[in-house]
Design a protein around this motif. Sequence first.
Motif, PDB file in Angstrom:
ATOM      1  N   THR A 149      51.551 -18.474  48.518  1.00 44.95           N
ATOM      2  CA  THR A 149      51.535 -17.931  47.164  1.00 44.95           C
ATOM      3  C   THR A 149      52.058 -16.500  47.203  1.00 44.95           C
ATOM      4  O   THR A 149      52.165 -15.878  48.274  1.00 44.95           O
ATOM      5  N   LEU A 150      52.380 -15.948  46.039  1.00 43.54           N
ATOM      6  CA  LEU A 150      52.868 -14.564  45.983  1.00 43.54           C
ATOM      7  C   LEU A 150      51.819 -13.586  46.511  1.00 43.54           C
ATOM      8  O   LEU A 150      52.154 -12.605  47.186  1.00 43.54           O
ATOM      9  N   ARG A 151      50.544 -13.837  46.209  1.00 43.93           N
ATOM     10  CA  ARG A 151      49.489 -12.960  46.725  1.00 43.93           C
ATOM     11  C   ARG A 151      49.400 -13.052  48.235  1.00 43.93           C
ATOM     12  O   ARG A 151      49.234 -12.040  48.922  1.00 43.93           O
ATOM     13  N   GLU A 152      49.535 -14.256  48.775  1.00 44.67           N
ATOM     14  CA  GLU A 152      49.503 -14.420  50.230  1.00 44.67           C
ATOM     15  C   GLU A 152      50.696 -13.730  50.881  1.00 44.67           C
ATOM     16  O   GLU A 152      50.575 -13.161  51.975  1.00 44.67           O
ATOM     17  N   ILE A 153      51.846 -13.751  50.211  1.00 44.39           N
ATOM     18  CA  ILE A 153      53.022 -13.041  50.738  1.00 44.39           C
ATOM     19  C   ILE A 153      52.767 -11.539  50.739  1.00 44.39           C
ATOM     20  O   ILE A 153      53.143 -10.837  51.690  1.00 44.39           O
ATOM     21  N   GLU A 154      52.123 -11.025  49.681  1.00 44.69           N
ATOM     22  CA  GLU A 154      51.764  -9.602  49.649  1.00 44.69           C
ATOM     23  C   GLU A 154      50.863  -9.250  50.824  1.00 44.69           C
ATOM     24  O   GLU A 154      51.066  -8.232  51.508  1.00 44.69           O
ATOM     25  N   VAL A 155      49.847 -10.075  51.063  1.00 49.48           N
ATOM     26  CA  VAL A 155      48.919  -9.822  52.171  1.00 49.48           C
ATOM     27  C   VAL A 155      49.650  -9.910  53.506  1.00 49.48           C
ATOM     28  O   VAL A 155      49.452  -9.067  54.392  1.00 49.48           O
ATOM     29  N   LEU A 156      50.516 -10.902  53.657  1.00 48.39           N
ATOM     30  CA  LEU A 156      51.269 -11.056  54.903  1.00 48.39           C
ATOM     31  C   LEU A 156      52.152  -9.842  55.156  1.00 48.39           C
ATOM     32  O   LEU A 156      52.263  -9.362  56.298  1.00 48.39           O
ATOM     33  N   ALA A 157      52.794  -9.314  54.109  1.00 47.64           N
ATOM     34  CA  ALA A 157      53.627  -8.119  54.263  1.00 47.64           C
ATOM     35  C   ALA A 157      52.790  -6.928  54.722  1.00 47.64           C
ATOM     36  O   ALA A 157      53.245  -6.109  55.531  1.00 47.64           O
ATOM     37  N   MET A 158      51.569  -6.831  54.232  1.00 47.63           N
ATOM     38  CA  MET A 158      50.685  -5.742  54.655  1.00 47.63           C
ATOM     39  C   MET A 158      50.214  -5.947  56.088  1.00 47.63           C
ATOM     40  O   MET A 158      50.039  -4.974  56.836  1.00 47.63           O
ATOM     41  N   LEU A 159      50.006  -7.205  56.494  1.00 46.82           N
ATOM     42  CA  LEU A 159      49.697  -7.469  57.897  1.00 46.82           C
ATOM     43  C   LEU A 159      50.860  -7.018  58.780  1.00 46.82           C
ATOM     44  O   LEU A 159      50.655  -6.455  59.865  1.00 46.82           O
ATOM     45  N   ALA A 160      52.082  -7.250  58.302  1.00 45.07           N
ATOM     46  CA  ALA A 160      53.259  -6.833  59.060  1.00 45.07           C
ATOM     47  C   ALA A 160      53.322  -5.319  59.195  1.00 45.07           C
ATOM     48  O   ALA A 160      53.851  -4.796  60.186  1.00 45.07           O
TER      49      ALA A 160
END
Length: 226
Positions: free
Chosen positions: A165-176
């Motif tokens: 989801t878009l929220r999960e992509i946001e979280v993944l980008a922050m993990l990166a």
Amino acid sequence: MSDGQRVHMAPVRVAVIAASSQVRASLQAVVEALVDANPALEFLGSAADAETLVDCLAGSVPDVVVTDIDQEASDALKTLFEIGHAPPALVLLSDDPESDGILDALHADALAILPRNAMPAEIVASIEAVAAGLCVLSPDILAKLLTGRKPPREAASGEPFEALTLREIEVLAMLADGLGNKEIARQLDISDNTVKFHVSAIFGKLGATNRTEAVMLGMRRGFIMV
């Protein structure tokens, strides 16, 4: 350090391309103010198009090009790349982030894609980011790009995986970016437990066992760029 990351002992050289003299002057003022505040940067010059800039620079190659582009920008910018040097990192400003020219630019080692009305502070931050070999996409533009680009439906192993989801992509980008759960929660204004839920969902969908693996799989499948 990523393969695309640039390491400079000399100042990072920045140039501006914009067809409008008013826009060009505005972008040049932003870059010159940044250069005045940062001795690690150098302003090379500005021009109305890539061909003119190449002529003006007389063999010098910018490390970063800030450009207010139109739909023909992809072909124009290739002129700048075809001079026997590594291509510059790009800070692209556009009214149409979904255009073919923008998607073609995603092949650059480092770039930022901003709306044409981006604030000076956003442009400055993007210049510094791409000079360090990073890619910068606003949440709105990232969402548009992901909507317009269908991700692969199977992993390299042939096993299907579920889209994030878009929220999960946001979280993944922050993990990166190396952020912990508490910092992610603070930036997204959500609870720590909600962050843990999103991280768990990301791991499950990507088939990852830790954060590093999740980031690598997310990059490989086109969900994030770092």
